[in-house]
Design a protein around this motif. Structure first.
Motif, PDB file in Angstrom:
ATOM      1  N   UNK B   4       0.852  -1.011   0.042  1.00 39.39           N
ATOM      2  CA  UNK B   4       0.097   0.066   0.005  1.00 39.39           C
ATOM      3  C   UNK B   4       1.035   1.470  -0.170  1.00 39.39           C
ATOM      4  N   UNK B   5       0.782   2.235  -1.038  1.00 45.95           N
ATOM      5  CA  UNK B   5       1.389   3.660  -1.040  1.00 45.95           C
ATOM      6  C   UNK B   5       0.672   4.631  -0.824  1.00 45.95           C
ATOM      7  N   UNK B   6       0.838   5.600  -0.163  1.00 54.01           N
ATOM      8  CA  UNK B   6       0.194   6.794  -0.024  1.00 54.01           C
ATOM      9  C   UNK B   6       0.636   7.715  -0.792  1.00 54.01           C
ATOM     10  N   UNK B  13      -4.598   6.202  -1.327  1.00 58.58           N
ATOM     11  CA  UNK B  13      -3.813   5.039  -1.435  1.00 58.58           C
ATOM     12  C   UNK B  13      -4.117   4.175  -2.473  1.00 58.58           C
TER      13      UNK B  13
END
Lengths: 317, 317
Positions: B4-6, B13
């Motif tokens: 998961x990347x913000x 996300x």
């Protein structure tokens, strides 16, 4: 007049572009062609091609509904977090499951009988309960993709489940907006919404325990929501009668969409309460008959040429 | 590991599903077929079929670029607001314009020469300036849809502009997040981002005044952002050299996408500062090689199987 409409409780806007509007029959497209392919991983006889089964519902000694992990999961098995300035990431810990809804390759969900759909809903409930037992799981999203335009790669009718550590943004925003409404008005927004919409032009159908209506600010043409009349926070808390009532209204809605729009592509997903929180459980059905373009991506607003009042009329007729 | 990347500054996300990942060539699809049609409204000779022209740029006594109102606007000419409990709506007051980028029916933006692209950017600037003069206009969004999968109905290369009373949600969130970052860190997040990304694996190209990189948490496979090195708040405030530099990098990026991915469908849009606010101007290019499905709609998260580090490498090669 083209108008901007706000979602009931979210800060989410759409443009209902009535003046660009097409009549319902103009949304009609050719039904997506079924692919000819050698092997369907989801058909009886090919059970060995899927990851090991987690759960099944049987009929006459054969499986009617099967659940197993997705062979190509979007989730991870580790729990890790990395954080540096501007770059925040974490392992996508969770579970990704597939629910095959029927042994029959060519049958659509809407064409199954109500008893069968009720059993699919039982399977959804069981998977919600099971996945919530993991203390590292914060939310379980159940969703369905039907047709290529709705993002599916396998045509045999199935539903998916993705369980994640955190509550996803769209659900977080809905829960927070619902809380704010409860604080200001003393009661659940969705309890107020369905009562209002059952008296509006956006009413689709209702039965003893459930309602279906076209939401006031839909992001999709022919979008429809289903919810229980009773304030129930998640699918697994519906009682047996409500669950059957849910199967009935879901069948009716999808059958009507299929018959009038020639089996269009669609998605649906369940919005349930996160653990220890309060959200009126509902299902959102999103037919995928038009595409989001640069305006939608750049603005966060959606242009919808089908007013929900007209869509609801079309469902009712 | 799937992660998961913000987004750098937004609470947005994505899941980078590396393990589901395809190699770049697996994203390759057949080029969308051009339709055979009798009349193109945007071709020379058919100017009478469009609403009256607002602006043009000429070359050798003929138009090179034309701007006119959209024949089927998504906006309204009235200013009205209606508000009752749970149902908030207002007329979609604004303007909806079309910019035809070239007289040639079959030429893609990326295949035009840099001088021509610089003139298209001049037209964007002029339309931004003109539309901002209306005190009832709060924001002007310029966006392009290329290919059916990116939502276009007319194939002759064109850009659109929608001017609205209020700042659309996606821009509002970006401006607010940028303000918060400035308050905490004392400087513009995008000034920090491009400097960091030009030293990262996500670097694509740079020239004297502009940079292009794959963002850390992209919602689309091969997504790329372009921005000026100088902190400029809107397109029309670029100086002449920067504008030409912008035309060069835009041509290079789109040409590279076209040649390596066989002219895929894409959208791009400009994010500029709303009136009297401060946002580092940038362009976001979103190729449309995969579809958002039930998970994306229900969660607000996007599963992207192409890590930006790999996408950037592909653009650079």
């Amino acid at each position: 007049m083209n108008e901007l409409r706000k979602d009931y409780i979210l800060d989410r806007w759409v443009i209902i572009a009535r003046e660009r509007g097409k009549r319902p029959h103009e949304f009609l497209k050719e039904r997506e062609k079924r692919e000819k392919r050698g092997l369907c991983f989801f058909c009886p006889g090919n059970e060995h091609t899927t990851p090991p089964e987690i759960s099944r519902i049987e009929e006459d000694g054969k499986w009617l509904i099967r659940c197993f992990p997705n062979k190509f999961p979007a989730t991870a098995t580790e729990v890790k977090t990395f954080e540096e300035n501007l770059l925040v990431r974490m392992s996508a810990y969770g579970r990704h499951e597939v629910i095959v809804e029927t042994p029959e390759h060519d049958t659509c969900l809407g064409d199954l009988n109500v008893e069968h759909i009720a059993k699919i809903i039982d399977m959804y409930s069981e998977r919600l309960i099971e996945n919530k037992k993991d203390p590292r799981i914060g939310y379980v999203l159940i969703f369905k993709n039907k047709g290529k335009e709705a993002g599916t790669s396998l045509e045999h009718s199935h539903t998916q489940l993705i369980a994640l550590r955190t509550v996803p943004t769209a659900v977080r925003e809905e829960v927070d907006a619902s809380k704010r409404y409860i604080k200001e008005n003393g009661n659940c927004p969705f309890c107020d919404i369905w009562k209002m919409e059952m008296k509006s032009e956006r009413r689709i159908f209702e039965n003893k325990y459930m309602v279906a209506f076209a939401p006031f600010a839909p992001r999709f043409s022919f979008e429809a929501w289903i919810m229980p009349k009773r304030h129930v926070t998640s699918l697994e808390f519906l009682n047996e009668k409500e669950r059957f009532s849910f199967a009935e209204i879901l069948k009716k809605l999808i059958s009507k969409l299929n018959s009038s729009m020639n089996y269009p592509p669609y998605n649906f997903y369940l919005h349930v309460s996160p653990k220890k929180e309060d959200l009126h459980f509902h299902l959102e059905l999103c037919p995928r008959m038009s595409k989001w373009a640069g305006f939608e991506l750049g603005s966060g607003l959606v242009i919808n040429t089908m007013p929900p009042e007209l869509a609801a009329k079309h469902y009712r007729e």
